[in-house]
Motif scaffolding. Structure first.
Motif, PDB file in Angstrom:
ATOM      1  N   ARG A 276       0.836  -1.214   0.000  1.00  0.00           N
ATOM      2  CA  ARG A 276       0.000   0.000   0.000  1.00  0.00           C
ATOM      3  C   ARG A 276       0.866   1.257   0.000  1.00  0.00           C
ATOM      4  O   ARG A 276       0.580   2.231  -0.695  1.00  0.00           O
ATOM      5  CB  ARG A 276      -0.934  -0.017   1.206  1.00  0.00           C
ATOM      6  CG  ARG A 276      -1.937   1.129   1.239  1.00  0.00           C
ATOM      7  CD  ARG A 276      -2.918   1.033   2.408  1.00  0.00           C
ATOM      8  NE  ARG A 276      -2.332   0.710   3.687  1.00  0.00           N
ATOM      9  CZ  ARG A 276      -1.648   1.568   4.461  1.00  0.00           C
ATOM     10  NH1 ARG A 276      -1.472   2.806   4.070  1.00  0.00           N
ATOM     11  NH2 ARG A 276      -1.173   1.183   5.632  1.00  0.00           N
ATOM     12  N   LEU A 277       1.960   1.223   0.757  1.00  0.00           N
ATOM     13  CA  LEU A 277       2.864   2.375   0.810  1.00  0.00           C
ATOM     14  C   LEU A 277       3.580   2.579  -0.525  1.00  0.00           C
ATOM     15  O   LEU A 277       3.776   3.717  -0.961  1.00  0.00           O
ATOM     16  CB  LEU A 277       3.880   2.201   1.945  1.00  0.00           C
ATOM     17  CG  LEU A 277       3.295   2.244   3.361  1.00  0.00           C
ATOM     18  CD1 LEU A 277       4.360   1.898   4.393  1.00  0.00           C
ATOM     19  CD2 LEU A 277       2.682   3.610   3.652  1.00  0.00           C
ATOM     20  N   LYS A 278       3.964   1.499  -1.192  1.00  0.00           N
ATOM     21  CA  LYS A 278       4.580   1.605  -2.523  1.00  0.00           C
ATOM     22  C   LYS A 278       3.610   2.281  -3.491  1.00  0.00           C
ATOM     23  O   LYS A 278       4.003   3.175  -4.250  1.00  0.00           O
ATOM     24  CB  LYS A 278       4.964   0.225  -3.066  1.00  0.00           C
ATOM     25  CG  LYS A 278       6.146  -0.407  -2.398  1.00  0.00           C
ATOM     26  CD  LYS A 278       6.377  -1.809  -2.963  1.00  0.00           C
ATOM     27  CE  LYS A 278       7.199  -2.645  -2.029  1.00  0.00           C
ATOM     28  NZ  LYS A 278       7.293  -4.046  -2.462  1.00  0.00           N
ATOM     29  N   LEU A 279       2.367   1.860  -3.448  1.00  0.00           N
ATOM     30  CA  LEU A 279       1.342   2.442  -4.316  1.00  0.00           C
ATOM     31  C   LEU A 279       1.136   3.920  -3.989  1.00  0.00           C
ATOM     32  O   LEU A 279       1.038   4.757  -4.894  1.00  0.00           O
ATOM     33  CB  LEU A 279       0.032   1.670  -4.173  1.00  0.00           C
ATOM     34  CG  LEU A 279      -1.126   2.121  -5.050  1.00  0.00           C
ATOM     35  CD1 LEU A 279      -0.774   2.001  -6.529  1.00  0.00           C
ATOM     36  CD2 LEU A 279      -2.361   1.296  -4.742  1.00  0.00           C
ATOM     37  N   ALA A 280       1.095   4.244  -2.716  1.00  0.00           N
ATOM     38  CA  ALA A 280       0.924   5.646  -2.308  1.00  0.00           C
ATOM     39  C   ALA A 280       2.074   6.508  -2.828  1.00  0.00           C
ATOM     40  O   ALA A 280       1.855   7.632  -3.285  1.00  0.00           O
ATOM     41  CB  ALA A 280       0.840   5.735  -0.785  1.00  0.00           C
ATOM     42  N   MET A 281       3.289   5.977  -2.786  1.00  0.00           N
ATOM     43  CA  MET A 281       4.435   6.726  -3.313  1.00  0.00           C
ATOM     44  C   MET A 281       4.304   6.933  -4.816  1.00  0.00           C
ATOM     45  O   MET A 281       4.578   8.021  -5.331  1.00  0.00           O
ATOM     46  CB  MET A 281       5.746   6.006  -3.005  1.00  0.00           C
ATOM     47  CG  MET A 281       6.170   6.186  -1.576  1.00  0.00           C
ATOM     48  SD  MET A 281       7.944   6.082  -1.381  1.00  0.00           S
ATOM     49  CE  MET A 281       8.493   7.566  -2.173  1.00  0.00           C
ATOM     50  N   LEU A 282       3.896   5.880  -5.535  1.00  0.00           N
ATOM     51  CA  LEU A 282       3.720   5.996  -6.987  1.00  0.00           C
ATOM     52  C   LEU A 282       2.668   7.032  -7.346  1.00  0.00           C
ATOM     53  O   LEU A 282       2.772   7.712  -8.368  1.00  0.00           O
ATOM     54  CB  LEU A 282       3.340   4.644  -7.587  1.00  0.00           C
ATOM     55  CG  LEU A 282       4.444   3.607  -7.656  1.00  0.00           C
ATOM     56  CD1 LEU A 282       3.899   2.263  -8.127  1.00  0.00           C
ATOM     57  CD2 LEU A 282       5.563   4.076  -8.585  1.00  0.00           C
ATOM     58  N   GLU A 283       1.661   7.157  -6.499  1.00  0.00           N
ATOM     59  CA  GLU A 283       0.590   8.133  -6.729  1.00  0.00           C
ATOM     60  C   GLU A 283       0.986   9.536  -6.285  1.00  0.00           C
ATOM     61  O   GLU A 283       0.208  10.468  -6.411  1.00  0.00           O
ATOM     62  CB  GLU A 283      -0.685   7.685  -6.020  1.00  0.00           C
ATOM     63  CG  GLU A 283      -1.285   6.426  -6.625  1.00  0.00           C
ATOM     64  CD  GLU A 283      -2.457   5.877  -5.833  1.00  0.00           C
ATOM     65  OE1 GLU A 283      -2.692   6.331  -4.684  1.00  0.00           O
ATOM     66  OE2 GLU A 283      -3.131   4.976  -6.356  1.00  0.00           O
ATOM     67  N   GLY A 284       2.200   9.681  -5.755  1.00  0.00           N
ATOM     68  CA  GLY A 284       2.702  10.993  -5.377  1.00  0.00           C
ATOM     69  C   GLY A 284       2.350  11.454  -3.984  1.00  0.00           C
ATOM     70  O   GLY A 284       2.550  12.623  -3.643  1.00  0.00           O
ATOM     71  N   GLU A 285       1.826  10.558  -3.164  1.00  0.00           N
ATOM     72  CA  GLU A 285       1.476  10.939  -1.800  1.00  0.00           C
ATOM     73  C   GLU A 285       2.750  11.271  -1.006  1.00  0.00           C
ATOM     74  O   GLU A 285       3.751  10.572  -1.117  1.00  0.00           O
ATOM     75  CB  GLU A 285       0.728   9.788  -1.120  1.00  0.00           C
ATOM     76  CG  GLU A 285       0.168  10.140   0.237  1.00  0.00           C
ATOM     77  CD  GLU A 285      -0.638   8.997   0.844  1.00  0.00           C
ATOM     78  OE1 GLU A 285      -0.639   8.884   2.076  1.00  0.00           O
ATOM     79  OE2 GLU A 285      -1.250   8.223   0.082  1.00  0.00           O
ATOM     80  N   GLN A 286       2.684  12.336  -0.232  1.00  0.00           N
ATOM     81  CA  GLN A 286       3.815  12.754   0.597  1.00  0.00           C
ATOM     82  C   GLN A 286       3.799  11.948   1.893  1.00  0.00           C
ATOM     83  O   GLN A 286       2.960  12.176   2.748  1.00  0.00           O
ATOM     84  CB  GLN A 286       3.740  14.260   0.884  1.00  0.00           C
ATOM     85  CG  GLN A 286       4.825  14.793   1.781  1.00  0.00           C
ATOM     86  CD  GLN A 286       6.217  14.624   1.196  1.00  0.00           C
ATOM     87  OE1 GLN A 286       6.419  14.666  -0.002  1.00  0.00           O
ATOM     88  NE2 GLN A 286       7.190  14.415   2.056  1.00  0.00           N
ATOM     89  N   LEU A 287       4.710  10.998   2.022  1.00  0.00           N
ATOM     90  CA  LEU A 287       4.754  10.136   3.205  1.00  0.00           C
ATOM     91  C   LEU A 287       5.712  10.655   4.267  1.00  0.00           C
ATOM     92  O   LEU A 287       5.547  10.389   5.445  1.00  0.00           O
ATOM     93  CB  LEU A 287       5.159   8.714   2.796  1.00  0.00           C
ATOM     94  CG  LEU A 287       4.254   8.025   1.772  1.00  0.00           C
ATOM     95  CD1 LEU A 287       4.828   6.665   1.385  1.00  0.00           C
ATOM     96  CD2 LEU A 287       2.847   7.883   2.309  1.00  0.00           C
ATOM     97  N   ILE A 288       6.737  11.383   3.843  1.00  0.00           N
ATOM     98  CA  ILE A 288       7.776  11.860   4.749  1.00  0.00           C
ATOM     99  C   ILE A 288       7.304  13.149   5.421  1.00  0.00           C
ATOM    100  O   ILE A 288       6.877  14.081   4.755  1.00  0.00           O
ATOM    101  CB  ILE A 288       9.092  12.105   3.992  1.00  0.00           C
ATOM    102  CG1 ILE A 288       9.549  10.812   3.316  1.00  0.00           C
ATOM    103  CG2 ILE A 288      10.169  12.647   4.922  1.00  0.00           C
ATOM    104  CD1 ILE A 288      10.679  10.991   2.318  1.00  0.00           C
ATOM    105  N   LYS A 289       7.387  13.163   6.756  1.00  0.00           N
ATOM    106  CA  LYS A 289       7.008  14.358   7.521  1.00  0.00           C
ATOM    107  C   LYS A 289       8.259  15.008   8.097  1.00  0.00           C
ATOM    108  O   LYS A 289       9.268  14.347   8.329  1.00  0.00           O
ATOM    109  CB  LYS A 289       6.054  13.982   8.660  1.00  0.00           C
ATOM    110  CG  LYS A 289       4.698  13.508   8.189  1.00  0.00           C
ATOM    111  CD  LYS A 289       3.762  13.295   9.356  1.00  0.00           C
ATOM    112  CE  LYS A 289       2.391  12.910   8.865  1.00  0.00           C
ATOM    113  NZ  LYS A 289       1.465  12.698   9.980  1.00  0.00           N
TER     114      LYS A 289
END
Length: 160
Positions: free
Chosen positions: A70-83
């Motif tokens: 799910r996190l890999k997919l979120a990164m591919l979709e451009g979601e900002q995971l790093i705070k």
């Protein structure tokens, strides 16, 4: 200006400010994103080893693999995971896994160090960059060959 004003009036605020300042000078965000992509990949491989050796039970391994996917997919979709509060990409990953699964997610750390993790992720990134450069060089070589075939009868002056 006193250090109390610069860093906050409480110990917790002070620690947070120092961590944010440290993170901001450490790595650029685009570099951290690249490292996080590789961290997700290497953690999936590490998870396979932990599951196959019986260090993590199958149920937890399945939860971890689903979360990593799910996190890999979120990164591919451009979601900002790093705070900004995260000291590095590995703390980001720990936070995301804990938020999704709970404290047991930290069992993914078993049998690896941050230094090993960073070295592996850096090598994976360098491998990807090297393969990309090699592909571009092959394309350039093909272009030179096509031009040389097209212009085989063109006379060119030569100087020695």
């Amino acid at each position: 200006m006193s250090s109390e004003v610069e860093t906050g009036s409480t110990a917790n605020a002070s620690e947070t400010n120092h961590r944010i300042q440290f993170r901001r000078i450490r790595l650029k965000t685009d570099i951290e994103k690249e490292l996080l992509k590789r961290a997700l990949l290497s953690n999936s491989a590490h998870l396979t080893m932990l599951k196959e050796t019986g260090l993590i039970d199958a149920q937890l391994a399945e939860k971890l693999e689903q979360t990593l996917s799910r996190l890999k997919l979120a990164m591919l979709e451009g979601e900002q995971l790093i705070k900004d509060e995260d000291a590095d990409v590995y703390e980001t990953l720990d936070r995301l896994l804990k938020d999704s699964i709970g404290e047991e997610a930290l069992l993914l750390r078993t049998a690896k160090s941050h230094n090993d993790q960073f070295a592996t992720d850096l090598r994976l990134w360098i491998r990807d960059i090297s393969l990309s450069i090699a592909a571009k060089l092959i394309q350039l070589r093909k272009t030179f060959l096509d031009l040389s075939k097209r212009d085989i009868d063109t006379v060119m002056p030569g100087y020695t």
